[in-house]
Scaffold this motif. Structure first.
Motif, mmCIF file in Angstrom:
data_model
loop_
_atom_site.group_PDB
_atom_site.id
_atom_site.type_symbol
_atom_site.label_atom_id
_atom_site.label_comp_id
_atom_site.label_asym_id
_atom_site.label_seq_id
_atom_site.Cartn_x
_atom_site.Cartn_y
_atom_site.Cartn_z
ATOM 1 N N PRO A 86 39.149 46.244 63.848
ATOM 2 C CA PRO A 86 39.253 46.469 61.914
ATOM 3 C C PRO A 86 39.764 45.226 61.348
ATOM 4 N N ASP A 87 40.678 44.623 62.226
ATOM 5 C CA ASP A 87 41.033 43.104 61.804
ATOM 6 C C ASP A 87 40.185 42.321 61.237
ATOM 7 N N ILE A 88 39.083 42.049 61.895
ATOM 8 C CA ILE A 88 37.920 41.268 61.417
ATOM 9 C C ILE A 88 37.472 41.599 60.054
ATOM 10 N N ALA A 89 37.186 43.204 59.725
ATOM 11 C CA ALA A 89 36.716 43.522 58.721
ATOM 12 C C ALA A 89 37.716 42.948 57.644
ATOM 13 N N VAL A 90 38.951 43.175 57.960
ATOM 14 C CA VAL A 90 39.766 42.645 56.793
ATOM 15 C C VAL A 90 39.882 41.141 56.375
ATOM 16 N N VAL A 91 39.833 40.359 57.499
ATOM 17 C CA VAL A 91 39.587 38.938 57.372
ATOM 18 C C VAL A 91 38.274 38.584 56.666
ATOM 19 N N SER A 92 37.169 39.190 57.089
ATOM 20 C CA SER A 92 35.876 39.011 56.694
ATOM 21 C C SER A 92 35.668 39.229 55.116
ATOM 22 N N SER A 93 36.316 40.549 54.865
ATOM 23 C CA SER A 93 36.193 40.958 53.567
ATOM 24 C C SER A 93 37.105 40.032 52.601
ATOM 25 N N LEU A 94 38.182 39.381 53.072
ATOM 26 C CA LEU A 94 38.864 38.353 52.211
ATOM 27 C C LEU A 94 38.218 37.271 51.957
ATOM 28 N N LEU A 95 37.220 36.655 53.195
ATOM 29 C CA LEU A 95 36.547 35.548 53.097
ATOM 30 C C LEU A 95 35.280 36.018 52.043
ATOM 31 N N VAL A 96 34.719 37.110 51.870
ATOM 32 C CA VAL A 96 33.755 37.441 50.943
ATOM 33 C C VAL A 96 34.273 37.298 49.548
ATOM 34 N N LEU A 97 35.437 38.093 49.154
ATOM 35 C CA LEU A 97 36.206 37.771 47.999
ATOM 36 C C LEU A 97 36.595 36.421 47.812
ATOM 37 N N GLY A 98 36.926 35.534 48.707
ATOM 38 C CA GLY A 98 37.141 34.053 48.434
ATOM 39 C C GLY A 98 35.702 33.253 47.989
ATOM 40 N N THR A 99 34.499 33.731 48.621
ATOM 41 C CA THR A 99 33.228 33.143 48.242
ATOM 42 C C THR A 99 33.109 33.478 46.903
ATOM 43 N N LEU A 100 33.255 34.772 46.536
ATOM 44 C CA LEU A 100 33.000 35.497 45.188
ATOM 45 C C LEU A 100 33.639 34.576 44.097
ATOM 46 N N LEU A 101 34.933 34.533 44.285
ATOM 47 C CA LEU A 101 35.916 33.788 43.420
ATOM 48 C C LEU A 101 35.397 32.088 43.143
ATOM 49 N N LEU A 102 35.094 31.592 44.522
ATOM 50 C CA LEU A 102 34.543 30.220 44.412
ATOM 51 C C LEU A 102 33.318 30.214 43.325
ATOM 52 N N MET A 103 32.474 31.284 43.539
ATOM 53 C CA MET A 103 30.968 30.950 42.747
ATOM 54 C C MET A 103 31.528 31.423 41.302
ATOM 55 N N GLY A 104 32.516 31.940 41.038
ATOM 56 C CA GLY A 104 32.977 32.286 39.687
ATOM 57 C C GLY A 104 33.489 30.915 39.009
ATOM 58 N N LEU A 105 34.280 30.368 39.851
ATOM 59 C CA LEU A 105 34.620 29.045 39.138
ATOM 60 C C LEU A 105 33.644 27.872 38.962
ATOM 61 N N ALA A 106 32.780 28.113 40.112
ATOM 62 C CA ALA A 106 31.661 27.066 40.114
ATOM 63 C C ALA A 106 31.039 27.365 38.805
ATOM 64 N N ALA A 107 30.452 28.620 38.663
ATOM 65 C CA ALA A 107 29.902 29.068 37.326
ATOM 66 C C ALA A 107 30.603 28.607 35.901
ATOM 67 N N ILE A 108 31.793 28.812 35.777
ATOM 68 C CA ILE A 108 32.679 28.176 34.780
ATOM 69 C C ILE A 108 32.615 26.812 34.606
ATOM 70 N N PHE A 109 32.867 26.219 35.823
ATOM 71 C CA PHE A 109 32.670 24.536 35.920
ATOM 72 C C PHE A 109 31.311 24.071 35.284
ATOM 73 N N ASN A 110 30.185 24.699 35.771
ATOM 74 C CA ASN A 110 29.042 24.378 35.362
ATOM 75 C C ASN A 110 28.853 24.397 33.841
ATOM 76 N N LYS A 111 29.313 25.684 33.236
ATOM 77 C CA LYS A 111 29.305 25.799 32.019
ATOM 78 C C LYS A 111 29.929 24.897 31.316
ATOM 79 N N ASP A 112 31.278 24.454 31.798
ATOM 80 C CA ASP A 112 31.980 23.341 30.991
ATOM 81 C C ASP A 112 31.096 21.853 30.954
ATOM 82 N N ALA A 113 30.477 21.883 32.134
ATOM 83 C CA ALA A 113 30.032 20.479 32.248
ATOM 84 C C ALA A 113 28.668 20.435 31.442
ATOM 85 N N LYS A 114 28.115 21.579 31.119
ATOM 86 C CA LYS A 114 26.824 21.314 30.523
ATOM 87 C C LYS A 114 27.232 21.378 28.794
ATOM 88 N N ARG A 115 28.228 21.670 28.311
ATOM 89 C CA ARG A 115 28.614 21.631 26.963
ATOM 90 C C ARG A 115 28.911 20.265 26.535
#
Lengths: 266, 293
Positions: free
Chosen positions: A237-266
């Motif tokens: 189950p260790d891998i499931a934990v590490v993998s989940s954290l990586l999925v969470l990290g990806t989601l956070l990055l995507m959120g940041l990228a979306a915000i960054f894109n919005k700012d760049a368009k303004r």
């Protein structure tokens, strides 16, 4: 008709069904990872018999996971820095130079992109064994730099080619030297290109595992190498934990990228 | 006044200087070239040389690769799996990308977000999820037995089907991304015109839609096929011994058998096919290659 959703008629139903199933197919494994990380059964029963945080506690208490995470971050940072610096040098030569063989050089600089990783991995392994670089941090950096550099060169060359050459000339007319003009005038103008060069370089190193297998030693493992080792030994189950954290990290990055894109368009 | 004079003098000198430098302009690339020669080109060449020099000079490694049953099987498997994976990603990726393009904005963006999320998630995390999903007692088999569709678990894990499912999962986002540009470039008015001229949807689909998307499908398919040929981690974790692909063979020769000659020969084969397919793409599928068609 075919490109307007409202006019698709009963095709719309079929299209939505296929797309819905495909989206489910893409999303379900990620959801499963998160569910498994809280699964109280050690044998990865699904649906879980109960919920627990014990695997998270176990991963956070394990110094090996932290060590491989730090190795990955450190390696990514050094590779990113080197990749952007070399990418700038190559970019100025390709975008601004006019020497014979320039296009051949551009092609050569990009070939690591299409090289199967396994071939590069064992080719470097053979050389690094002789040079005693296998299993060292420097060996890791050199190997990942080969893979990251083409992405950096593409991003920076593209940005340079989109920037007006006369900016450089104007700065030089005002008395700046060639490299002073490039550093103080051109670098700020291509900062978006440099930024994407850095992101792509980091992600290349961060997610790379095939070449890394051949560069790693028991004492020096990146996160993906350690994950691979664990997955091969047991489906803990260790891998499931590490993998989940990586999925969470990806989601956070995507959120940041979306915000960054919005700012760049303004 | 003095400023003007010095400027007018300095200007031609500076631009001449700049022109002279630009005429060369190669110098900054020198360290990059040196690095890639030392850490990329020479090591790969050395590996390929070993294929004709070890254990003794000759072509015996290539003969062994093509004539030995197990190795020939690996080659056949590699092409077969890559072909199946490419075909499935095309058939699933096209409707998915189409939906993302035409669906109401928010829905399309949500589905595209899912595609990107899966693509950006660590490769091992995704493969691990499939290792769990495909087990005999995993969620898929449990579900199928619960519905009564099957009595005994399907052998998904450690089989060709498992490798194909896992690889389609990883390649599908690439197909969607390759098709997004070509799909966005399709003009809705064109299909309205076709419909005014009496074309049914199926006719528009086969006579306008598909032909216009063919270059995108070809380019995406080619990239996926080539990437699949060299794939290592996912097939080695999801497949059985009989589903071995070329990259696994190369790793095995180096790691456990120390047979660098054969590994070099297999690498050469992989490299030649990869480069040849990219050359085909550059010639026929890249936008500039289609001029005059």
């Amino acid at each position: 008709m075919l490109m307007e959703f409202s006019l698709l008629g009963w095709w719309r139903v079929v299209l939505s069904a296929v797309a819905g199933l495909a989206a489910l197919f893409l999303l379900a494994p990620l959801g499963l990872l998160i569910a498994l990380s809280f699964d109280s059964s050690q044998w990865l029963q699904f649906p879980p018999p109960g919920w627990t945080l014990q695997w998270y506690a176990q991963v956070f208490a394990d110094p090996n996971w932290l060590a491989s995470l730090l190795t990955s971050l450190e390696l990514g940072a050094v590779v990113t820095l080197a990749s952007v610096l070399l990418g700038l040098l190559a970019g100025f030569a390709i975008a601004r130079g006019s020497f014979p063989g320039r296009e051949t050089l551009r092609g050569f600089f990009l070939t690591p992109m299409i090289m199967p990783s396994i071939v590069l991995g064992i080719a470097l392994y053979a050389v690094f064994l002789r040079l005693h670089l296998a299993g060292t941090f420097l060996g890791f950096v050199l190997a990942h730099l080969v893979l990251a550099l083409p992405f950096s060169i593409v991003a920076i060359t593209g940005a340079l080619e989109a920037t007006d050459k006369s900016l450089e000339d104007a700065a030089m007319l005002c008395g700046a030297g060639l490299w002073e003009a490039r550093v103080r005038v051109i670098l700020p103008a291509i900062r978006h290109g440099i930024f994407s060069a850095a992101i792509f370089s980091f992600l290349t190193s961060w997610d790379e595992v095939v070449v890394a297998i051949f560069m790693a030693s028991p004492g020096l493992q990146t996160l993906p190498v350690r994950m691979l080792g664990e997955v091969r030994q047991n489906l803990s189950p260790d891998i499931a934990v590490v993998s989940s954290l990586l999925v969470l990290g990806t989601l956070l990055l995507m959120g940041l990228a979306a915000i960054f894109n919005k700012d760049a368009k303004r | 006044m003095a400023d003007q004079i010095s400027l007018s003098r300095a200007a031609p000198a500076a631009s001449r200087e700049a022109r002279r430098r630009r005429a060369r302009g190669f110098a900054p690339a020198a360290p990059v070239l040196a690095f890639l020669l030392l850490c990329f080109a020479l090591p790969v060449l050395a590996l390929l040389l070993r294929s004709i020099l070890e254990p003794h000079p000759g072509l015996q490694n290539y003969a062994a690769l093509l004539a030995t049953g197990t190795y020939a099987n690996v080659l056949e498997n590699t092409f077969l799996i890559s072909f199946i994976v490419t075909a499935i990603t095309a058939v699933v990726g096209l409707p998915l990308a189409w939906f993302i393009t035409v669906a109401p904005r928010r829905l399309g963006r949500l589905v595209f977000g899912i595609v990107i999320l899966s693509m950006w998630t660590n490769l091992l995390a995704r493969t691990y999820a499939w290792m769990v999903l495909l087990q005999d007692t995993g969620p898929i088999n449990n579900f199928l037995i619960w519905t009564g569709l099957i009595k005994n678990p399907l052998p998904l894990y450690g089989s060709l089907a498992g490798v194909v499912i896992g690889m389609v999962y990883i390649m599908l986002p690439f197909m969607v991304i390759s098709l997004r540009g070509p799909l966005a470039a399709l003009d809705p008015a064109m299909f309205q015109a076709a419909s005014l001229c009496g074309a049914a949807r199926l006719q528009s689909f086969t006579r306008i839609f598909l032909p216009l998307l063919l270059p995108g499908l070809g380019a995406g398919g080619l990239i996926i096929f080539v990437m699949s040929l060299g794939y290592y981690i996912t097939p080695s974790l999801l497949g059985g011994a009989q589903d071995m692909m070329l990259a696994e063979l190369i790793a095995q020769q180096v790691q456990t058998l120390l047979n660098w000659g054969l590994a070099g020969a297999a690498s050469f084969v992989l490299l030649v096919v990869t480069l040849a397919l990219y050359a085909v793409q550059a010639r026929y599928l890249a936008p500039h290659g289609r001029k005059g068609h």
